[in-house]
Design a protein around this motif. Structure first.
Motif, PDB file in Angstrom:
ATOM      1  N   SER A 181      -3.415   0.619   5.548  1.00  0.00           N
ATOM      2  CA  SER A 181      -4.041  -0.269   4.564  1.00  0.00           C
ATOM      3  C   SER A 181      -4.677   0.534   3.438  1.00  0.00           C
ATOM      4  CB  SER A 181      -5.099  -1.155   5.238  1.00  0.00           C
ATOM      5  OG  SER A 181      -6.228  -0.396   5.614  1.00  0.00           O
ATOM      6  N   HIS A 182      -4.710  -0.092   2.272  1.00  0.00           N
ATOM      7  CA  HIS A 182      -5.326   0.515   1.088  1.00  0.00           C
ATOM      8  C   HIS A 182      -5.834  -0.610   0.208  1.00  0.00           C
ATOM      9  CE1 HIS A 182      -6.097   3.300  -2.168  1.00  0.00           C
ATOM     10  NE2 HIS A 182      -5.335   2.572  -2.984  1.00  0.00           N
ATOM     11  N   GLN A 185      -5.018  -4.199   1.308  1.00  0.00           N
ATOM     12  CA  GLN A 185      -3.636  -4.638   1.507  1.00  0.00           C
ATOM     13  C   GLN A 185      -2.902  -3.662   2.422  1.00  0.00           C
ATOM     14  OE1 GLN A 185      -2.056  -5.237  -2.581  1.00  0.00           O
ATOM     15  NE2 GLN A 185      -2.017  -7.415  -2.044  1.00  0.00           N
ATOM     16  N   TYR A 186      -1.879  -4.183   3.112  1.00  0.00           N
ATOM     17  CA  TYR A 186      -1.153  -3.389   4.100  1.00  0.00           C
ATOM     18  C   TYR A 186       0.283  -3.133   3.654  1.00  0.00           C
ATOM     19  CZ  TYR A 186      -4.887  -3.984   7.511  1.00  0.00           C
ATOM     20  OH  TYR A 186      -6.090  -3.945   8.164  1.00  0.00           O
ATOM     21  N   GLY A 187       0.745  -1.929   4.000  1.00  0.00           N
ATOM     22  CA  GLY A 187       2.140  -1.549   3.819  1.00  0.00           C
ATOM     23  C   GLY A 187       2.529  -0.653   4.973  1.00  0.00           C
ATOM     24  N   TYR A 199       2.229  -1.652  -0.391  1.00  0.00           N
ATOM     25  CA  TYR A 199       1.072  -2.455  -0.023  1.00  0.00           C
ATOM     26  C   TYR A 199       1.218  -3.845  -0.639  1.00  0.00           C
ATOM     27  CZ  TYR A 199      -0.973   2.132   0.948  1.00  0.00           C
ATOM     28  OH  TYR A 199      -1.214   3.392   1.429  1.00  0.00           O
TER      29      TYR A 199
END
Length: 443
Positions: A181-182, A185-187, A199
């Protein structure tokens, strides 16, 4: 002392766990306050506040502890007096019970916590990665996620960072990708820390069967390793893929999709669990049922609670309607007395080796625990009013008691009183036995 209505696990008094087969028939009779699924041929169960392992036949195969974790790769975490350690499958200690916490073994390593920091022990019981991390996850694919300085990264089995700790959230790699996450938001990144799926998700889970479950705008969908939607985010809820199928909820009903995103079992259930050991638990408006992969009903749920199947058996909780057989109590009492006579002979023999005496005493402690557990189960299995005299009468052990050594008689009477009252035996059984055996040797 008033009888409590629930045990410490929140289960009603008079209810016990056993194990059923895939026809819904008990093959290990209900007798445990708590029970866990089988894994690697053993299951951890609890009687009278003590946990131990049983095999697939229901036989106890380990010493007792305050807690026992799942057997994984031939090792299991155990707890005694709030200290954690690990045992081998044969019951021997792999590590001392010296840690504050411990995770299950994975790829020959297990995360342990000491003084608030995590490190790793190997399958020889050696602390090979120091306890310096704020969090640690199991190894998968040769690497493990750890947290240090408030950020997550990845280390190898040498403790060397392969991905620097720069992420707000980082999950263990599964099927070569890891969710990260960053800025909320997740990727997904690959093992070289390349961001291969940007993300964009509100939350993201691990890959299973080549697909990952993700949340977006309050809905759930599934993506491929290329980041393409195999199921658009239109589902109300979903579970990860297990055994090639995933439980999903759509239009207030649960069904199952396959890895192509096609509906394998149409949404029709009020609730559904993931498949395990070829079966899945579902609920209709009026009943619970186990179904197979074709959606065919296998057997109805008639239990207070039932857990997923594992290695052909499932834990099931039922209400006891009549007292269980007293035969296990009698058998454990016979073993206890027989071994006690052997101890007295050892102490009476001046040439006996001290190590043999102590080993025999330790084994006697286990026989006492066995008797205590069998007696406690028989007492609490069905709520009823009991006295010392009634227990002796109902178990039909008056003649047996008369034939026992006086020390064992006294011990049995005490254990019955303790079982009825629910009190614990605080005095060291091992210490008591040494006293009595020493007295026997001095006669």
């Amino acid at each position: 002392m008033p009888m409590q209505k629930f045990n410490k696990y929140g289960k009603p008094r008079g209810f016990h766990y056993g194990y059923v087969d895939k026809k819904g028939q008990f093959v290990i009779e209900p007798q445990y306050n708590m029970a866990m699924p089988f894994h690697e041929g053993v299951a951890s169960v609890e009687k009278r506040d003590k946990w131990f392992f049983i095999d697939l036949s229901g036989q106890r195969i380990s010493d007792t502890y305050d807690w026992i974790g799942v057997m994984n790769e031939g090792f299991a975490s155990v707890v005694r007096n709030d200290k954690w350690g690990y045992i081998k499958r044969d019951g021997q200690l792999l590590t001392p019970l010296s840690f504050d916490y411990g995770l299950s073994f994975s790829e020959g390593m297990a995360a342990v916590r000491d003084n608030g920091k995590y490190g790793f022990v190997n399958d020889k019981g050696e602390l090979v990665i120091p306890t310096v991390y704020e969090e640690a996850m199991p190894f998968y694919g040769g690497t493990a996620c750890v947290k240090t300085g408030g950020k997550y990264g990845q280390i190898n089995k040498d403790g060397t960072f392969t991905i620097d700790p720069v992420f707000e959230r980082f999950f263990t790699f599964h099927e070569s990708l890891s969710a990260v996450s960053h800025e909320g938001q997740y990727g997904y990144i690959d093992s070289n820390c390349n961001l291969v799926i940007p993300y964009q998700f509100d939350y993201a889970f691990k890959f299973c069967h080549g697909l990952a479950r993700v949340y977006l705008n309050g809905k759930t969908g599934f993506i491929t390793k290329q980041g393409e939607w195999i199921v658009e985010p239109v589902l109300q809820e979903a579970e990860d893929f297990k055994e090639g199928l995933a439980a999903v909820r759509q239009d207030e009903r649960w069904g199952y999709i396959d890895t192509s995103g096609n509906m394998q079992i149409e949404p029709q259930f009020v609730h559904a669990r993931s498949f395990s050991d070829g079966l899945a638990y579902i609920r209709t408006e009026d009943r619970g049922v186990f179904i197979d992969r074709d959606g065919e009903w296998q057997f109805e749920d008639t239990f207070e609670e039932i857990l997923p199947f594992s290695e052909g058996l499932a834990c099931a909780l039922v209400k006891m309607t009549e007292p269980p057989s007293g035969d296990p109590v009698l058998a454990s009492l016979d073993r206890l007395n027989t071994h006690w006579q052997q101890i007295r002979k050892l102490f009476a023999n001046q040439s006996s080796v001290r190590s043999d005496l102590e080993q025999s005493l330790q084994q006697q402690t286990r026989y006492i625990d066995d008797f205590r557990n069998e007696l406690a189960y028989w007492v609490v299995a069905l709520p009823r009013t009991l006295t010392l005299e009634k227990v002796i009468q109902d178990l039909k052990i008056a003649d047996v008691l008369d034939s026992l050594d006086e020390d064992i008689q006294n011990l049995v009477h005490s254990e019955i009183e303790f079982a009825i009252s629910g009190d614990q035996v605080y005095r060291s059984t091992h210490f008591m036995l040494i006293e009595h055996a020493d007295d026997a040797g001095n006669e």
